[in-house]
Design an enzyme around this catalytic site. Structure first.
Site, PDB file in Angstrom:
ATOM      1  N   ASN A  58       0.825  -1.204   0.000  1.00 22.66           N
ATOM      2  CA  ASN A  58       0.000   0.000   0.000  1.00 22.66           C
ATOM      3  C   ASN A  58       0.865   1.261   0.000  1.00 22.66           C
ATOM      4  O   ASN A  58       0.566   2.242  -0.691  1.00 22.66           O
ATOM      5  CB  ASN A  58      -0.902   0.026   1.235  1.00 22.66           C
ATOM      6  CG  ASN A  58      -2.061  -0.942   1.138  1.00 22.66           C
ATOM      7  OD1 ASN A  58      -2.316  -1.516   0.093  1.00 22.66           O
ATOM      8  ND2 ASN A  58      -2.757  -1.139   2.243  1.00 22.66           N
ATOM      9  N   ARG A 388     -12.033  -4.203 -13.798  1.00 24.45           N
ATOM     10  CA  ARG A 388     -10.972  -5.172 -13.515  1.00 24.45           C
ATOM     11  C   ARG A 388     -11.602  -6.562 -13.554  1.00 24.45           C
ATOM     12  O   ARG A 388     -12.661  -6.778 -12.966  1.00 24.45           O
ATOM     13  CB  ARG A 388     -10.348  -4.937 -12.130  1.00 24.45           C
ATOM     14  CG  ARG A 388      -9.759  -3.551 -11.923  1.00 24.45           C
ATOM     15  CD  ARG A 388      -9.035  -3.483 -10.576  1.00 24.45           C
ATOM     16  NE  ARG A 388      -8.814  -2.116 -10.139  1.00 24.45           N
ATOM     17  CZ  ARG A 388      -7.801  -1.352 -10.521  1.00 24.45           C
ATOM     18  NH1 ARG A 388      -6.916  -1.835 -11.367  1.00 24.45           N
ATOM     19  NH2 ARG A 388      -7.664  -0.116 -10.070  1.00 24.45           N
ATOM     20  N   ARG A 418      -6.166   1.658 -13.200  1.00 23.39           N
ATOM     21  CA  ARG A 418      -4.755   1.769 -12.830  1.00 23.39           C
ATOM     22  C   ARG A 418      -4.133   0.424 -12.486  1.00 23.39           C
ATOM     23  O   ARG A 418      -4.669  -0.343 -11.692  1.00 23.39           O
ATOM     24  CB  ARG A 418      -4.598   2.733 -11.664  1.00 23.39           C
ATOM     25  CG  ARG A 418      -3.142   3.000 -11.286  1.00 23.39           C
ATOM     26  CD  ARG A 418      -3.037   4.029 -10.193  1.00 23.39           C
ATOM     27  NE  ARG A 418      -3.455   5.332 -10.665  1.00 23.39           N
ATOM     28  CZ  ARG A 418      -4.190   6.186  -9.942  1.00 23.39           C
ATOM     29  NH1 ARG A 418      -4.617   5.840  -8.750  1.00 23.39           N
ATOM     30  NH2 ARG A 418      -4.504   7.367 -10.435  1.00 23.39           N
ATOM     31  N   HIS A 448     -16.592   3.449 -14.253  1.00 21.28           N
ATOM     32  CA  HIS A 448     -16.378   2.689 -13.028  1.00 21.28           C
ATOM     33  C   HIS A 448     -17.637   1.948 -12.592  1.00 21.28           C
ATOM     34  O   HIS A 448     -17.603   1.154 -11.661  1.00 21.28           O
ATOM     35  CB  HIS A 448     -15.903   3.644 -11.925  1.00 21.28           C
ATOM     36  CG  HIS A 448     -15.317   2.982 -10.723  1.00 21.28           C
ATOM     37  ND1 HIS A 448     -15.934   3.014  -9.482  1.00 21.28           N
ATOM     38  CD2 HIS A 448     -14.187   2.264 -10.562  1.00 21.28           C
ATOM     39  CE1 HIS A 448     -15.186   2.358  -8.609  1.00 21.28           C
ATOM     40  NE2 HIS A 448     -14.120   1.885  -9.230  1.00 21.28           N
ATOM     41  N   TYR A 481     -12.923  -9.394  -1.123  1.00 15.96           N
ATOM     42  CA  TYR A 481     -13.525  -8.066  -0.952  1.00 15.96           C
ATOM     43  C   TYR A 481     -14.984  -8.243  -0.539  1.00 15.96           C
ATOM     44  O   TYR A 481     -15.670  -9.137  -1.042  1.00 15.96           O
ATOM     45  CB  TYR A 481     -13.510  -7.262  -2.255  1.00 15.96           C
ATOM     46  CG  TYR A 481     -12.171  -6.748  -2.724  1.00 15.96           C
ATOM     47  CD1 TYR A 481     -10.975  -7.243  -2.223  1.00 15.96           C
ATOM     48  CD2 TYR A 481     -12.110  -5.760  -3.699  1.00 15.96           C
ATOM     49  CE1 TYR A 481      -9.755  -6.771  -2.680  1.00 15.96           C
ATOM     50  CE2 TYR A 481     -10.891  -5.283  -4.160  1.00 15.96           C
ATOM     51  CZ  TYR A 481      -9.721  -5.792  -3.649  1.00 15.96           C
ATOM     52  OH  TYR A 481      -8.513  -5.327  -4.103  1.00 15.96           O
ATOM     53  N   HIS A 605     -15.447  -3.202   1.102  1.00 13.22           N
ATOM     54  CA  HIS A 605     -15.476  -2.559  -0.215  1.00 13.22           C
ATOM     55  C   HIS A 605     -16.859  -2.096  -0.657  1.00 13.22           C
ATOM     56  O   HIS A 605     -16.977  -1.288  -1.573  1.00 13.22           O
ATOM     57  CB  HIS A 605     -14.903  -3.552  -1.250  1.00 13.22           C
ATOM     58  CG  HIS A 605     -14.553  -2.950  -2.565  1.00 13.22           C
ATOM     59  ND1 HIS A 605     -15.302  -3.159  -3.708  1.00 13.22           N
ATOM     60  CD2 HIS A 605     -13.533  -2.142  -2.933  1.00 13.22           C
ATOM     61  CE1 HIS A 605     -14.754  -2.522  -4.717  1.00 13.22           C
ATOM     62  NE2 HIS A 605     -13.685  -1.890  -4.279  1.00 13.22           N
TER      63      HIS A 605
END
Length: 692
Positions: A58, A388, A418, A448, A481, A605
């Site tokens: 991170n 993703r 990213r 997104h 997640y 998440h």
């Protein structure tokens, strides 16, 4: 006669530093909470090691993206102040102080807690002073046969300038004495360790003195035999170092003709961005690290001296190499809800909306939904957003199968996700090869939103089925997640989803949506309106409450609206995993606001927004955090939960988070976090696992 609620002030009479916590420092605080998991003795030992590795990873990304961006801002707009009133230079100085403290803490945890605990379990990382003669001989042979042929030491002189150093690669600066065959000696050389080399070497059991799980760091082996790289000379010192570079991709979308081609060109340069950090061994002499600092054009504030391997994240491979179940989390198998065990998934969704709660409930129903759609002769079209997906994605395979079966398949692939850009380019090419329509969204706005729409011909005509989620269509992350996924055949929601797809793939004016809230058009405005409505309800003595769960809260106008709601008497409970710029519990500002962060086995998440609305409660799930980028620079959707039982279930989940004392941290007015006082109850994630 109903009393009119008082007019709320449009502006708050506070200084910026009173209103907003610094977002970057808040993100570092989250990383500190992750590191705390590595010290928690209730967490299995090898999982604690993983948390240490995650903390390191991170921090790498923090420097590659956040610090790199601030350094650019400090050069281009040095006087620009953020919402908290700090300039880029002031923020960088504060980051340096906090980050140095965090790095020191990481290596204390590594050396003083994790290593001794592993040693007790006969998992050892052997220092050179601990090698037996037989181990020394085996490692020297390993060095000459496996390492030396691929190492290329570089002497530093006018003909051999300082080499380009790959982002986050392992390197050594070597101090030499003596002269080489040409009579040269400038005193220094650089040894770069190729990424193909393992950073950890496991010693074979048959070597005398070796335990069941004995490892040696690659850096230790190179240090031990570095002399052999410089025949006839003596290495008087060898010190590892690592450079971190700006890893953000810069593509002017207004100018490029082909976004995929432009991104492919940028990807090759990602490893060579501007240097933002130098990590170096703690025992490296000052003149050497200052030399490296000068070459990298950094300042002492950018130098981090570490007592251990310069990349702790490389230890993430250790748990996979060790078969010790008692040192890991107990295996957990998510359940498949009954509604998805029958032969007709479409009938189950027609009957009523269906909710999946990942990772406690399996992601497989999502994959099966797409597979059924790919093979069902009555399905005419599938539309999907992908941000993703992961390698060898079952979701992508189902879409490819659908296209091969003659379905009209349209996929919005976000190339600019990213660190997944290359994988998404490969995915887009695979889909195009089988005839799927692939688009990359809208110039200037990342897509997104997590949406899938299936169009099916039935007896009554065409019917649409939608899946909307808070997380990515990524089977692996769906196991680690926490996210919600909603299946619905509600005509208005499906019509809205179709309208959003038309925006993304075609051209036209903004379409009025009936159920969905969408950024960059309506989501921010509607959130503010709903927060202000709660304020008005509270002022009128009606039930008013806000509960919101998300990953980050930094958007200034939204934060100010929450402050006004607090001052109007609205109880505001926020469950925010990471960054939070709102200052809770401040006198005269936010006494009615509490912010908690939950850190545990799974990465929190999901995004949920609950508004009491005077008894007529509203609940939305979303892909969007309350950040400027999500609300104004991305295509996001928030979708209502219309089914009463599902709504009650999610509200019960939210209340469970608010009652948690085992895994919760409470944000204090000064920006620090205090661990909730444990009452002996189980953590919320453990409860969900047991219920599943």
């Amino acid at each position: 006669m109903t009393k009119e609620p008082p007019e709320l002030p449009r502006q708050l009479d506070f200084q910026p530093a009173d209103l907003f916590l610094n977002r970057e420092l808040s993100l570092l605080e989250f990383n500190r909470r992750v590191l705390e998991q590595a010290q928690d003795e209730s967490v299995p030992l090898l999982e604690r090691l993983k948390f240490l590795c995650i903390s390191s990873s991170n921090l790498d990304e923090f420097f590659e993206i956040r610090v790199a961006g601030l350094q650019q801002m400090a050069e281009l707009t040095p006087n620009q102040r953020g919402a908290d009133g700090m300039t880029p230079a002031e923020t960088l100085a504060a980051i340096s102080r906090r980050a140095h403290e965090l790095v020191d803490a990481q290596y204390r945890v590594f050396n003083d807690i994790i290593l001794p605990a592993l040693d007790k379990e006969r998992i050892r990382f052997l220092r050179r002073s601990e090698w037996s003669p037989e181990q020394d001989a085996w490692l020297k042979n390993y060095f000459h046969n496996e390492l030396m042929p691929v190492l290329s030491p570089l002497g530093l002189d006018p003909a051999h300038p300082f080499p380009r150093i790959l982002n986050k690669s392992l390197n050594f600066i070597v101090q030499l004495s003596g002269k080489d065959a040409f009579g040269r000696n400038t005193g220094f050389a650089i040894v770069q360790a190729p990424r193909a080399l393992p950073r950890l070497i496991q010693l074979p059991r048959e070597v005398a003195g070796t335990g069941p799980h004995d490892f040696v760091f690659l850096s230790s082996v190179i240090h031990a035999y570095v002399d052999d790289l410089f025949p006839g000379m003596e290495a008087t010192g060898s010190y590892q170092f690592r450079l971190t570079r700006n890893s953000d991709l810069l593509v002017d979308e207004e100018e490029v003709k082909d976004l995929m081609e432009a991104l492919e060109g940028e990807l090759s340069q990602r490893q060579w961005g501007d240097i933002v950090r130098l990590e170096v061994a703690h025992n490296c002499p000052e003149h050497l690290w200052q030399y490296l600092m000068d070459v990298a054009q950094l300042t002492p504030a950018d130098v981090y001296q570490v007592n251990g391997p310069v990349n702790l994240h490389r230890l993430m491979t250790i748990p996979d190499l060790i078969d010790r179940p008692e040192l890991k989390y107990a295996p957990f198998t998510p359940r498949v809800p009954k509604a998805f065990t029958g032969p007709d998934v479409f009938a189950a969704i027609r009957e009523r909306d269906q909710l999946l709660h990942h990772p406690y409930e399996s992601f497989m129903p999502v994959v099966d939904f797409l597979r059924h759609a790919a093979r069902d002769p009555r399905v005419l079209a599938i539309k999907q957003t992908l941000y993703r997906t992961g390698d060898k994605s079952a979701v992508a395979e189902a879409l490819i199968e659908a296209a091969r079966n003659g379905k009209e398949v349209t996929v919005v692939v976000e190339l600019r996700a990213r660190f997944d850009e290359e994988a998404n380019i490969d995915l887009a090419e695979q889909l195009q090869e089988v005839g799927a329509h692939v688009v990359y969204g809208v110039v200037g706005y990342k897509t997104h939103a997590k949406m899938c729409l299936v169009v099916r011909r039935e007896e009554q005509g065409l019917r649409q089925y939608a899946h909307l989620g808070t997380g990515n269509y990524h089977p692996r992350t769906a196991r680690i997640y926490t996210d919600y996924g909603l299946f619905t055949a509600d005509p208005q929601i499906c019509k809205d989803v179709h309208a959003v797809f038309l925006q993304l793939t075609s051209l036209g004016k903004v379409t009025k949506l009936h159920r969905l809230l969408q950024s960059p058009f309506t989501l921010a405005k509607q959130l503010l309106a709903k927060i202000e409505r709660e304020s008005a309800h509270a002022a009128a003595g009606k039930p008013a409450r806000i509960i919101a769960k998300m990953n980050a809260l930094v958007e200034p106008e939204t934060i100010q609206a929450l402050y006004k709601a607090s001052r109007a008497g609205v109880k505001v409970d926020l469950i925010i995993r990471g960054m939070c710029s709102l200052r809770p519990g401040a006198a005269g500002l936010s006494e009615n606001i509490q912010v908690r962060s939950v850190v545990g086995r799974f990465l929190e998440h999901h995004r949920c927004y609950y508004f009491a609305n005077a008894g007529d409660a509203e609940l939305y799930l979303s892909s969007a955090d309350w950040m400027e980028r999500n609300l104004f620079r991305r295509v996001e959707v928030a979708f209502p939960v219309l089914d009463r039982k599902i709504r009650e279930r999610i509200v019960e989940h939210l209340n469970g988070y608010l009652a948690d004392t085992a895994q919760s941290w409470l944000l204090q007015p000064d920006g620090s976090y205090r661990r909730a006082e444990a009452d002996g109850s189980k953590g919320i994630q453990q409860r969900f696992m047991e219920e599943a």
